[in-house]
Design an enzyme around this catalytic site. Structure first.
Site, short mmCIF file in Angstrom:
data_model
loop_
_atom_site.label_atom_id
_atom_site.label_comp_id
_atom_site.label_asym_id
_atom_site.label_seq_id
_atom_site.Cartn_x
_atom_site.Cartn_y
_atom_site.Cartn_z
N HIS A 125 0.81 -1.40 -0.01
CA HIS A 125 -0.05 -0.03 -0.08
C HIS A 125 0.95 1.38 0.03
CE1 HIS A 125 -3.64 -2.13 0.35
NE2 HIS A 125 -3.37 -2.56 1.65
N ASP A 162 -3.20 -10.60 -2.40
CA ASP A 162 -3.57 -10.03 -1.24
C ASP A 162 -4.99 -9.64 -1.36
OD1 ASP A 162 -2.35 -8.60 1.63
OD2 ASP A 162 -3.97 -7.49 0.68
N HIS A 164 -6.64 -7.05 -0.27
CA HIS A 164 -6.53 -5.56 -0.69
C HIS A 164 -5.90 -5.33 -1.88
CE1 HIS A 164 -7.28 -6.22 3.85
NE2 HIS A 164 -8.19 -5.36 3.66
N ASP A 249 -5.04 -12.79 3.76
CA ASP A 249 -6.42 -11.95 4.23
C ASP A 249 -7.61 -12.42 3.20
OD1 ASP A 249 -4.82 -10.41 2.32
OD2 ASP A 249 -4.91 -8.77 3.67
#
Length: 344
Positions: A125, A162, A164, A249
């Protein structure tokens, strides 16, 4: 088969126990690799901290100055509501980035057939200008730039599974055709980026592939995405190396999202990436640790990655399948749209 195992004991010093991204995540990976007898089968590499020049290939001087100023403070500072920085955090983030650099570099040099980097804080991120989403430095982007600049790797494919969207990685390479970035992520959740239509800009147009999927999809849907999108894109691109942002996740037991992959499903897509590397780039692949906040899922998940890299056929899934899984039929419109946008 030589698998490099890159980690650093100090990566647990960046720690806020009540935060989802805490040191227990990495300890769970270390423990599971040890208990499964996988650690002694790999070549252990303790890395150096990423050098400023390597970091500045991705991040701005102003951002590094900010991290250095925060490091001089005697207390916790938050970059945003999600992202904490302790006095030691910048130093540990440099060790995390250095681990990812070394994992990629040892494969690029031919010192190992493949590699995994078990590190934190995560990185995907973090943009060039700021940290966010638990991430301080853009680890995988720094590593990709490093092997391009120092080891003659011309074309890097980064696959981010991931849950996200890897907005930071995407931002670094959005106008750059020397990196193909492919992200499969639940949408819309944090950070709210990664739309189908976001495909790059300028010379990089078409070299960003986003596969945003609603919550509830699981093993069958991810397998279909790999079969119809990721494989086709990789064969067309012909990468010299594959780097993987591996976040666990998207597992059904993870508390921060709503995707229903199992450890078996994760092992399948990871095995597909290993096969991809074998077919397209002489097996050159390295997996880098991103998210995953259920300690059992992240521990067993990384143990399965180690098994795959070592050539084992067996994987372990004590958590089992999700109780429900969204129908693959619900994915067809998205698959068709991705294939049309990218001429796949």
């Amino acid at each position: 088969m030589t698998t490099a195992y890159v980690t650093h004991p100090r990566c647990v010093e960046h720690d806020l126990p009540e935060h989802p991204e805490h040191a227990g995540r990495l300890r769970a990976v270390w423990s599971r690799l040890d208990e499964a007898g996988l650690s002694p089968r790999m070549t252990h590499i303790e890395p150096n901290a990423a050098a400023p020049d390597a970091i500045l290939a991705v991040h701005t001087p102003d951002y590094l100055d900010l991290l250095e100023r925060i490091s001089a403070q005697p207390h916790l500072v938050r970059l945003d509501a999600d992202t904490y920085v302790l006095p030691v955090s910048y130093e540990i983030a440099r060790l995390s980035a250095g681990s990812v650099i070394e994992a990629a570099a040892c494969v690029a040099r031919g010192d190992a057939d493949n590699a995994l980097a078990a590190v934190r804080p995560p990185g995907h991120h973090a943009t060039g200008e700021r940290g966010m989403g638990f991430c301080l430095l853009s680890n995988i982007a720094i590593a990709a730039r490093y092997v391009q600049q120092h080891h003659g790797i011309e074309r890097v494919m980064i696959v981010d599974y991931d849950v996200h969207h890897g907005n930071g990685t995407e931002a670094v390479f959005y106008d750059d055709p020397s990196v193909l970035f492919a992200s499969i992520h639940q949408y819309p959740i944090y950070p709210g980026t990664g739309a189908l239509e976001d495909t790059g800009t300028g010379d990089g147009t078409g070299y960003t592939i986003n596969v945003p999927i609603p919550g509830g999809h699981g093993d069958a849907s991810y397998a279909a995405i790999f079969e119809h999108v990721i494989w086709n894109a990789a064969r067309r691109y012909q990468p010299n190396m594959i780097l993987v942002s591996a976040g666990f996740d998207a597992h059904w037991a993870d508390p921060l999202a709503g995707t229903n992959l199992s450890l078996t499903g994760y092992a399948h897509i990871s095995r597909e990436l290993v096969k991809m590397a074998d077919e397209l780039c002489d097996g050159k692949i390295a997996f880098m640790m991103e998210g995953g906040y259920n300690l059992n899922a992240v521990g067993y998940g990384w143990a399965n990655i180690a098994r795959l890299l070592l050539g084992d056929a067996e994987i372990i899934d004590p958590l089992g399948l999700a109780k429900t899984e969204r129908s693959i039929n619900d994915l067809q419109l998205i698959l068709n749209a991705v294939k049309k946008i990218h001429n796949l």
